[in-house]
Write a protein that holds these residues in place. Structure first.
Motif, PDB file in Angstrom:
ATOM      1  N   PRO A  84     -25.397  -3.424  -7.080  1.00 33.49           N
ATOM      2  CA  PRO A  84     -26.412  -3.491  -6.031  1.00 33.49           C
ATOM      3  C   PRO A  84     -27.799  -3.351  -6.649  1.00 33.49           C
ATOM      4  CG  PRO A  84     -24.778  -1.783  -5.548  1.00 33.49           C
ATOM      5  CD  PRO A  84     -24.524  -2.270  -6.938  1.00 33.49           C
ATOM      6  N   ASP A  89     -26.970  -6.283  -1.705  1.00 32.80           N
ATOM      7  CA  ASP A  89     -25.673  -5.629  -1.880  1.00 32.80           C
ATOM      8  C   ASP A  89     -25.076  -6.000  -3.224  1.00 32.80           C
ATOM      9  OD1 ASP A  89     -25.641  -4.481   0.685  1.00 32.80           O
ATOM     10  OD2 ASP A  89     -24.738  -6.266   1.558  1.00 32.80           O
ATOM     11  N   ARG A 105     -18.563  -8.015  -0.696  1.00 33.54           N
ATOM     12  CA  ARG A 105     -19.707  -7.145  -0.988  1.00 33.54           C
ATOM     13  C   ARG A 105     -19.184  -5.797  -1.442  1.00 33.54           C
ATOM     14  NH1 ARG A 105     -21.745  -7.673   4.692  1.00 33.54           N
ATOM     15  NH2 ARG A 105     -21.922  -5.443   4.402  1.00 33.54           N
TER      16      ARG A 105
END
Length: 167
Positions: A84, A89, A105
């Protein structure tokens, strides 16, 4: 010029035929904009196959480009992660023959993050218990983890190549 900052990630090529290894290096090099010389080692989980990994630093979104380049060789097994970064993300891509490409993610600690829209779609598509469980497994990459896990363990202790893009 991109407004997104640099982040880091890792490319894990869990298995590749030796004839494809130069193409893998070329694809990674082209995406990162710097020459990559991976240290290929034997993959005990697939005799005759090789494995390699490298850390990278590049603009956010690079993991998607790396995964897109590597999936051109359907005989590979690989994972690409991206940490991230501010406003972006983390991501994880997994590829296994027969399963194709999975994308999810990730949180700061590497857990898969399932979004509200994904949960709403899951609930609308799978009302029965078994169908619901199957869809949750898809969201969490269960089949990819099962397919790649023997190759991950076979790489324990393998050398890591560090790549940091300058500029």
């Amino acid at each position: 010029m991109s407004t997104r900052g640099n982040t880091r990630g890792v490319v894990y090529v869990h298995s590749s035929p030796s004839a494809v290894c130069p193409h893998v290096e070329w694809a990674i090099s082209g995406t990162l904009g710097t020459r990559v010389d991976l240290q290929w080692t034997a993959q005990p989980a697939a005799p005759g196959q090789l494995r390699a990994e490298c850390n990278w630093s590049a603009p956010a979104g690079t993991a998607a480009k790396l995964a897109a380049g590597l999936k051109a060789w359907p005989m590979l097994r690989f994972e690409v992660t991206e940490d991230p970064s501010p406003g972006v993300d983390g991501e994880r891509y997994c590829y296994a023959p027969g399963l194709g490409l999975w994308h999810g993610r990730t949180s700061a600690n590497g857990d898969i993050v399932v979004g509200e829209d994904q949960l709403r779609a899951l609930v609308s598509q799978a009302r029965a218990g078994e169908a619901f469980a199957h869809k949750v497994d898809e969201l969490l990459a269960t089949n990819w983890d099962e397919a790649l896990e023997p190759f991950r363990h076979a790489g324990d202790g393998a050398p890591v190549t560090w790549l940091h893009r300058v500029g």
